[in-house]
Each structure stands twice: as C-alpha cells, then as structure tokens.
Design a protein around this motif. Structure first.
Motif, PDB file in Angstrom:
ATOM      1  N   UNK A  86       0.816  -1.219   0.000  1.00  0.00           N
ATOM      2  CA  UNK A  86       0.000   0.000   0.000  1.00  0.00           C
ATOM      3  C   UNK A  86       0.849   1.267   0.000  1.00  0.00           C
ATOM      4  N   UNK A  87       2.072   1.187   0.505  1.00  0.00           N
ATOM      5  CA  UNK A  87       2.909   2.395   0.567  1.00  0.00           C
ATOM      6  C   UNK A  87       3.862   2.513  -0.622  1.00  0.00           C
ATOM      7  N   UNK A  88       3.628   1.720  -1.655  1.00  0.00           N
ATOM      8  CA  UNK A  88       4.550   1.703  -2.789  1.00  0.00           C
ATOM      9  C   UNK A  88       4.635   3.073  -3.469  1.00  0.00           C
ATOM     10  N   UNK A  89       3.489   3.659  -3.776  1.00  0.00           N
ATOM     11  CA  UNK A  89       3.478   4.965  -4.444  1.00  0.00           C
ATOM     12  C   UNK A  89       4.167   6.033  -3.602  1.00  0.00           C
ATOM     13  N   UNK A  90       3.967   5.979  -2.289  1.00  0.00           N
ATOM     14  CA  UNK A  90       4.581   6.952  -1.396  1.00  0.00           C
ATOM     15  C   UNK A  90       6.100   6.791  -1.384  1.00  0.00           C
ATOM     16  N   UNK A  91       6.557   5.543  -1.386  1.00  0.00           N
ATOM     17  CA  UNK A  91       8.002   5.289  -1.392  1.00  0.00           C
ATOM     18  C   UNK A  91       8.641   5.760  -2.689  1.00  0.00           C
ATOM     19  N   UNK A  92       7.974   5.478  -3.819  1.00  0.00           N
ATOM     20  CA  UNK A  92       8.507   5.895  -5.111  1.00  0.00           C
ATOM     21  C   UNK A  92       8.472   7.417  -5.234  1.00  0.00           C
ATOM     22  N   UNK A  93       7.432   8.036  -4.674  1.00  0.00           N
ATOM     23  CA  UNK A  93       7.349   9.499  -4.701  1.00  0.00           C
ATOM     24  C   UNK A  93       8.537  10.121  -3.964  1.00  0.00           C
ATOM     25  N   UNK A  94       8.957   9.499  -2.862  1.00  0.00           N
ATOM     26  CA  UNK A  94      10.118  10.006  -2.128  1.00  0.00           C
ATOM     27  C   UNK A  94      11.382   9.893  -2.979  1.00  0.00           C
ATOM     28  N   UNK A  95      11.509   8.790  -3.698  1.00  0.00           N
ATOM     29  CA  UNK A  95      12.646   8.639  -4.615  1.00  0.00           C
ATOM     30  C   UNK A  95      12.611   9.715  -5.686  1.00  0.00           C
ATOM     31  N   UNK A  96      11.423   9.953  -6.231  1.00  0.00           N
ATOM     32  CA  UNK A  96      11.287  10.918  -7.318  1.00  0.00           C
ATOM     33  C   UNK A  96      11.568  12.348  -6.870  1.00  0.00           C
ATOM     34  N   UNK A  97      11.170  12.676  -5.661  1.00  0.00           N
ATOM     35  CA  UNK A  97      11.479  14.002  -5.139  1.00  0.00           C
ATOM     36  C   UNK A  97      12.994  14.182  -5.063  1.00  0.00           C
ATOM     37  N   UNK A  98      13.664  13.117  -4.663  1.00  0.00           N
ATOM     38  CA  UNK A  98      15.127  13.164  -4.519  1.00  0.00           C
ATOM     39  C   UNK A  98      15.820  13.236  -5.878  1.00  0.00           C
ATOM     40  N   UNK A 144      20.125   4.204  -3.739  1.00  0.00           N
ATOM     41  CA  UNK A 144      20.303   2.750  -3.795  1.00  0.00           C
ATOM     42  C   UNK A 144      19.540   2.055  -2.671  1.00  0.00           C
ATOM     43  N   UNK A 145      19.615   2.607  -1.459  1.00  0.00           N
ATOM     44  CA  UNK A 145      18.924   2.001  -0.321  1.00  0.00           C
ATOM     45  C   UNK A 145      17.411   2.132  -0.435  1.00  0.00           C
ATOM     46  N   UNK A 146      16.930   3.260  -0.951  1.00  0.00           N
ATOM     47  CA  UNK A 146      15.486   3.420  -1.127  1.00  0.00           C
ATOM     48  C   UNK A 146      14.943   2.396  -2.114  1.00  0.00           C
ATOM     49  N   UNK A 147      15.653   2.177  -3.202  1.00  0.00           N
ATOM     50  CA  UNK A 147      15.205   1.191  -4.183  1.00  0.00           C
ATOM     51  C   UNK A 147      15.203  -0.221  -3.602  1.00  0.00           C
ATOM     52  N   UNK A 148      16.228  -0.528  -2.829  1.00  0.00           N
ATOM     53  CA  UNK A 148      16.370  -1.885  -2.306  1.00  0.00           C
ATOM     54  C   UNK A 148      15.470  -2.176  -1.121  1.00  0.00           C
ATOM     55  N   UNK A 149      15.212  -1.150  -0.277  1.00  0.00           N
ATOM     56  CA  UNK A 149      14.539  -1.416   0.993  1.00  0.00           C
ATOM     57  C   UNK A 149      13.190  -0.742   1.154  1.00  0.00           C
ATOM     58  N   UNK A 150      12.873   0.293   0.338  1.00  0.00           N
ATOM     59  CA  UNK A 150      11.545   0.881   0.392  1.00  0.00           C
ATOM     60  C   UNK A 150      11.479   2.234   1.066  1.00  0.00           C
ATOM     61  N   UNK A 151      10.458   2.425   1.899  1.00  0.00           N
ATOM     62  CA  UNK A 151      10.203   3.723   2.532  1.00  0.00           C
ATOM     63  C   UNK A 151      10.902   3.801   3.881  1.00  0.00           C
ATOM     64  N   UNK A 211       8.323  -4.959   1.076  1.00  0.00           N
ATOM     65  CA  UNK A 211       8.873  -4.224  -0.060  1.00  0.00           C
ATOM     66  C   UNK A 211       9.111  -5.214  -1.203  1.00  0.00           C
ATOM     67  N   UNK A 212       8.547  -4.962  -2.402  1.00  0.00           N
ATOM     68  CA  UNK A 212       8.475  -6.008  -3.429  1.00  0.00           C
ATOM     69  C   UNK A 212       9.654  -6.102  -4.384  1.00  0.00           C
ATOM     70  N   UNK A 213      10.480  -5.063  -4.456  1.00  0.00           N
ATOM     71  CA  UNK A 213      11.494  -5.036  -5.508  1.00  0.00           C
ATOM     72  C   UNK A 213      12.693  -5.921  -5.169  1.00  0.00           C
ATOM     73  N   UNK A 214      13.161  -6.653  -6.172  1.00  0.00           N
ATOM     74  CA  UNK A 214      14.314  -7.532  -5.994  1.00  0.00           C
ATOM     75  C   UNK A 214      15.587  -6.703  -6.127  1.00  0.00           C
TER      76      UNK A 214
END
Length: 496
Positions: free
Chosen positions: A65-77, A362-369, A390-393
């Motif tokens: 459920x928090x996937x979009x929020x986690x990706x949004x944080x990456x995108x802001x960065x 790198x850590x955000x992609x691997x571990x999430x929010x 967190x779903x990403x491999x």
C-alpha cells in the motif's frame, strides 16, 4: 577475440548478489511526472523544463500500500539531483516471462527494463534495446568508469553494449538454506548434505515427522529446483537443455537433459514428487510460500539475515554446495537495458548512473520507505529492515558497493563476497557468448518446446524417462541441431 584465460585473469573483484525475495501477483505504480516515456506531457515537455518520468519494468512481488509513497520520495530526490523521475512497473515472479515477452514483442513503450542471460541475447537480436556502446561513455562517464571493463565486456553482444550490467557478485555460488528448527529437531548434519542425493534422508525424516500435508521441498513452476543446471554453461543462450559442461576442456555442446548427472537428479526429483516430498501444485504454483523449511538459492555469506525477514523464520542455516563459478551468463545474470525506442536514453543512463553511485537512492530502491520498511542504524551504511513487504528484488537494480548492510549480516559481508569472486573457478567457455543473429527462428522454436515441458520436468512432476526423449525429439524438429552445430563452430573459432 579474447581468450578465456585472459578474460578470467583480468576479471576484477565484483560485488554482491542479494535478492529481496518476494511473492504473490505483480502490479505497477504510476508515479506523478510531467513527461512520460512516450513523450506525452501533462503540462509541457522535457525541453520546456519539465521533469521526464521514465518507465522502468522490473521483477518483484505484490506491490504494498505504501509503494506509491516510497517511489514518490525517490522521485522528489532524483528530480532535484538529476531532473528525472521514475515510474516503476513490477511484473510478478510468476508473470515476468510472459509480461516481458509481450512488451518486447508488441513494442509497448518503456525506457528501462531488467533482463538477464535467459532473455538478453534474444531480445538484442530482436532489436529491442538501444546500442549504448558510445552513449554510456559520453552521457554517464561516472557509471562507465565505476563498472570494470571486463564486466562491460561480459555484457556485450557482438562486441557492443546493450545494457548496464549490475556490478555485484558475477560468480555463481549456490547455497542450500534450512530452517534451523528442523535441523535441530531431526538432527540434520549440515556438513553431510552436498549432493541432491544427500537430501533424501533429511527430507524423508521431515516428511515422516511432520505429516501428510507437509512438504519439505516447496517448489514453483518458474524455478523448479534452483541450481539444477549449474554444472552446464548455457553460452548465454538462456536455453537450459543446451550447454557445455563447465569443466569440459573439449567444450562440446550437449543436450543437457539426457546427461547421466542430470538424469539422476531429475529422476530423484520425480521420486520426491511421487512420495509427497514436493508440493503437488509445484508445476502450476506461481509464487513461493512463506516460511519454507528448505530452499536452494544463489547467494553469499550473510544472506540469511534477509531471508529470515522475508520468510518469517527465526533462524536459517546456510550450506554452500556449489561454486563459486564464473561464466559469461553469471556476468549477464542481472542487466538493465534501455529501449531502442526510448525518447530519453540519456536521462535513463543518468538515472542508472545515480542508482550505481548514490547510496541514498540505492537504499530506497532496495529497501523501500524509510521509517516504514526500514530504519537507518548507521547512516546509509547499516539499516534495519522493519517489514517484509517491499516487493522489488534488489539484485536487479544496481551495484551493492554502495548498498547498506542489513543489521544481523556480517559487517565484512562485502569482503566475503569479494573473496568468493577471487576464488571462483572459470567455466571452460568463460568469455564466449553465442551469436544467435542467424538463429532467431530456431532459438524461438526450441525455447517454445522447452517452455511447454519445463515446469513439469524441473519440479519433478513428470517422469524424465518419458519426458526427456519427447523434449529432445521436439527440439530437434524445431532446429536444435542447427543451433548446436553453429554453437560448436563459433566456440572453435573463438578459442582457436
């Protein structure tokens, strides 16, 4: 042409493979951005100063459920750092083959795509990926400098670069992982389980003690028993029934399934399936179950720290049973390619450069929010995972040189991985990649045959004495002999 010895002797130390194992059905996430990969815009174009959003297809588990929020944080960065955002689309473990094939075959727009040795060669021959040979040096010089030349060489097809290789453990080391609860309960001697046959008694003891509905070896249709084909180099063809035995100095291309060692293991798998040691839905099961009492995985020291979180198991014991081994396919085990039709090739390269050089991303992609999926223990160097959703491999994304160590793993984890690479044995065909440009029809047809029978065979559901001859006959009719002859000729020319 490069000789195997030269290729191996100059092979630099490479980093780590670590998969955040995931399961369940796939999904996707559309992140907010002003310009998508097809060039359509919400309120402007990249040229007008808007931030392009790149579509990145990868593999993983069920999107939380928090996937979009986690990706949004990456995108802001990343929008602030390099003026690029990402729309991560996730194909589930069960659906990845079908989904990626559909995208490539239909020309569906994307910018970045995870691929590997099982698909890469064929996808390049289809013209799916951009030639990055010059672009990677001009547009992402830090990335080009960071990844060693021999790793770039290992990812080449026909002398050209069509992907960014993931700079990690480029050698293969196979482990068997046991739930310590059963190790203690059934007195399993971990030092004595080195071959598939050695697993027979522990599995039967566990089955007898735990009951009829308990399956010591839980398999899925896509993977079967991982590591089953480790003894054969597939020449980057991605077709397991064809290969060269890794220690065969004559480099003879063989039909692997009817080789004595393979037939013995396939027969044992079938016996386990019949005896209820393997789950009956294995040939149709898409996702692995949680809390598996045993599984096989390509891994590295300390990987159990993450497996325990992912599986919900208090303690796992790992046993190294194969490797480390270098093949060209192990180098191509994790790659990220850019679409030949992408309007944002430069931006895609800059994004991949940041993934491989920036610890925070790198850590955000691997571990999430941060604060939800993981917490920082020591800046970007050590983290503690809080959730298993967190779903990403992580092994698909980029290097592990700049990735945090998970709390509970050895502090010198990466040094241990480096040692494995330094000790790796080269395959007899290391450095060779089969050119299939004149074999596209035969490769496609033989792969279709293998896909028809694969799940039944590698999960033990079918009798290999019956199925293997059928596979061989149908693959011959599909053009297997033509592939074998071409492969043999190319190998002889390469190593002469």
């Amino acid at each position: 042409m490069k000789k195997r010895g030269k290729f191996f002797s100059t092979f630099c130390t490479v980093m780590l493979l670590m998969s955040v194992l995931a399961a369940c059905s796939g999904g996707g996430s559309s992140t907010s951005g002003t310009t998508d990969s097809s060039g359509q815009t919400d309120s402007g174009s990249a040229d007008s100063g808007e931030v392009p959003t790149l579509v990145w297809w990868t593999i993983g588990g069920q999107v939380p459920s928090n996937f979009d929020k986690a990706v949004a944080a990456m995108n802001e960065y990343t929008a602030e750092k390099i003026g690029v955002k990402i729309d991560i689309r996730v194909a589930s473990w069960a659906d990845w083959d079908t989904k990626i094939n559909t995208i490539v075959n239909t020309g569906e727009p994307f910018d970045i795509m995870f691929t590997n040795s099982g698909k890469y060669n064929q996808q390049v021959s289809m013209g799916a990926f951009a030639d990055l040979t010059d672009l990677v040096q001009s547009e992402s010089p830090e990335l080009y400098k960071f990844i060693p030349e021999t790793v770039w060489d290992g990812a080449k097809i026909g002398g050209k670069i069509y992907s960014v290789p993931t700079y990690k453990d480029s050698s293969l080391t196979q482990y068997w992982i046991f739930d310590d609860t059963y190790v203690q309960k059934y007195g399993i001697d971990l030092n004595s389980v080195k071959t598939l046959g050695d697993l027979d008694k522990p599995f039967r003891d566990m089955k007898a003690g735990e009951g009829k509905s308990y399956y010591p070896l839980s398999l899925t249709q896509g993977d079967g028993f991982p590591g089953l084909f480790n003894g054969y180099d597939d020449l980057t063809l991605g077709l397991q029934p064809l290969g060269v035995k890794v220690d065969d100095e004559s480099r003879k291309v063989v039909f692997t399934l009817n080789q004595p060692d393979m037939m013995e293991n396939l027969t044992l798998l079938h016996q386990w399936y019949q005896d209820g040691i393997i789950n009956p839905d294995a040939p149709t099961r898409g996702e692995a179950e949680k809390a598996r009492p045993f599984f096989s995985a390509q891994a590295f020291p300390g990987a159990e720290a993450n497996y325990q979180i992912n599986e919900g198991v208090e303690k796992y014991d790992m046993v190294q049973v194969f490797g480390p081994l270098y093949t060209t396919s192990t180098i191509q085990g994790s790659l990220n390619a850019i679409s030949a039709n992408s309007k944002y090739k430069n931006e895609a390269l800059k994004y991949l450069e940041l993934v491989n050089t920036d610890p925070k991303l790198r850590n955000m992609l691997a571990f999430g929010e941060l604060g939800v999926d993981y917490n920082s223990v020591d800046g970007e160097k050590v983290i503690e995972r809080v959730s298993d959703t967190w779903p990403l491999a992580a092994y698909t994304q980029g290097t592990f040189f700049n990735l945090a160590v998970t709390k509970g793993a050895p502090e010198d984890q990466w040094e241990q991985v480096r040692k494995l690479n330094e000790e790796a044995t080269p395959s007899s065909t290391l450095g060779f990649a089969l050119d299939i440009s004149n074999l596209t029809t035969e490769v496609a047809n033989t792969k279709a045959v293998w896909d028809k029978y694969k799940s039944e065979l590698i999960t033990g559901a079918s009798d290999p004495a019956v199925i293997v001859p059928k596979v061989e006959a149908e693959m011959k009719a599909a053009g297997m002999d033509t592939i074998v002859q071409a492969a043999q000729e190319q190998i002889e020319a390469y190593f002469k």
